[in-house]
Write an enzyme that holds these catalytic residues in place. Sequence first.
Site, short mmCIF file in Angstrom:
data_model
loop_
_atom_site.label_atom_id
_atom_site.label_comp_id
_atom_site.label_asym_id
_atom_site.label_seq_id
_atom_site.Cartn_x
_atom_site.Cartn_y
_atom_site.Cartn_z
N GLU A 53 -2.88 8.70 13.26
CA GLU A 53 -4.01 9.32 13.95
C GLU A 53 -4.35 8.61 15.27
O GLU A 53 -5.09 9.16 16.10
CB GLU A 53 -5.25 9.29 13.05
CG GLU A 53 -5.16 10.16 11.81
CD GLU A 53 -5.30 11.65 12.11
OE1 GLU A 53 -5.47 12.01 13.29
OE2 GLU A 53 -5.24 12.45 11.17
N GLU B 236 8.38 -0.94 -4.56
CA GLU B 236 7.21 -1.81 -4.42
C GLU B 236 7.41 -3.16 -5.10
O GLU B 236 6.71 -4.13 -4.79
CB GLU B 236 5.96 -1.14 -4.97
CG GLU B 236 5.92 -1.00 -6.48
CD GLU B 236 4.57 -0.47 -6.94
OE1 GLU B 236 3.82 -1.26 -7.54
OE2 GLU B 236 4.26 0.70 -6.69
#
Length: 297
Positions: free
Chosen positions: A83, A114
């Site tokens: 953004e 992960e």
Amino acid sequence: MNLGSLVSESRNPQTMDLDALSTFDLVTRFNQQDTLVALAVKETLPEVAKAVDAATDALKSGGRIIYMGAGTSGRLGVLDASECPPTFGVPHGLVLGLIAGGPGALLKAVEGAEDNQQLGADDLIAIHLTANDLVVGLAASGRTPYVIGGLEYAKQLGCTTVAISCNPVSPIAQVAAIAISPVVGPEALTGSTRLKSGTAQKLVLNMISTGAMVKFGKVYQNLMVDMQATNIKLVDRACRMVVQATGASREEAEAALKQTDHDVKPAILMILSGLDAAAARAKLDAHQGFLRAALEN
């Protein structure tokens, strides 16, 4: 580590009967839990402020803001980073989100990614991390190996590091220079850290990126004056910002924006200072892009 002992993995006594509630009572219970999030984040504001200053320092030294996480935490970092270019007019990659398992993990979990501590370091090596960069590790549990590996590598390189987790005294908090730990309590749905924990992380990321961009000269008053006007809605917003900042008519704002290719900042300076477009841009450059400084000096 006993994962069952983590706050984020424990059962919430206020939501033990989720499957027996009416729909309205169900969503009410979730909403009641969500009200706790902002209060938990409030307790971390001194550390958030340190992170904003560290992010600003990174940008001013030619560095980047790098988010890294797995699952929901990784996706939130990618979201916030993506953004920044349209909102603040910064280059793609100045704020960057890394997710364990790579871009494909945004849509589908990559098993085992992960849990690979070396992968965290490798991903930072791949983007040519430098000591000027800020690395922000996100993990609701606070113990994700991918994030720990990344933070440890960044620390060795001399980067400032930030950890955002929702468990107190977490492993990533102990690795990072700045630890932000909003303890939101057990999730309404046991262990589903995309809920309160994810919301808390998003609130913190909002403040870090927006705060840094304010202090980097990308905001005037509370207007996103470096926004890229890339569609009809944003062209209209650009015009409204010029009107709001200057008190000019819409026609005057549109005329100034036409001369600046819809670049809001020089259009405001043109109207308030009586400069032409080229002179307005030059004055902004002389003040490192800070509109307020250009207006006051």
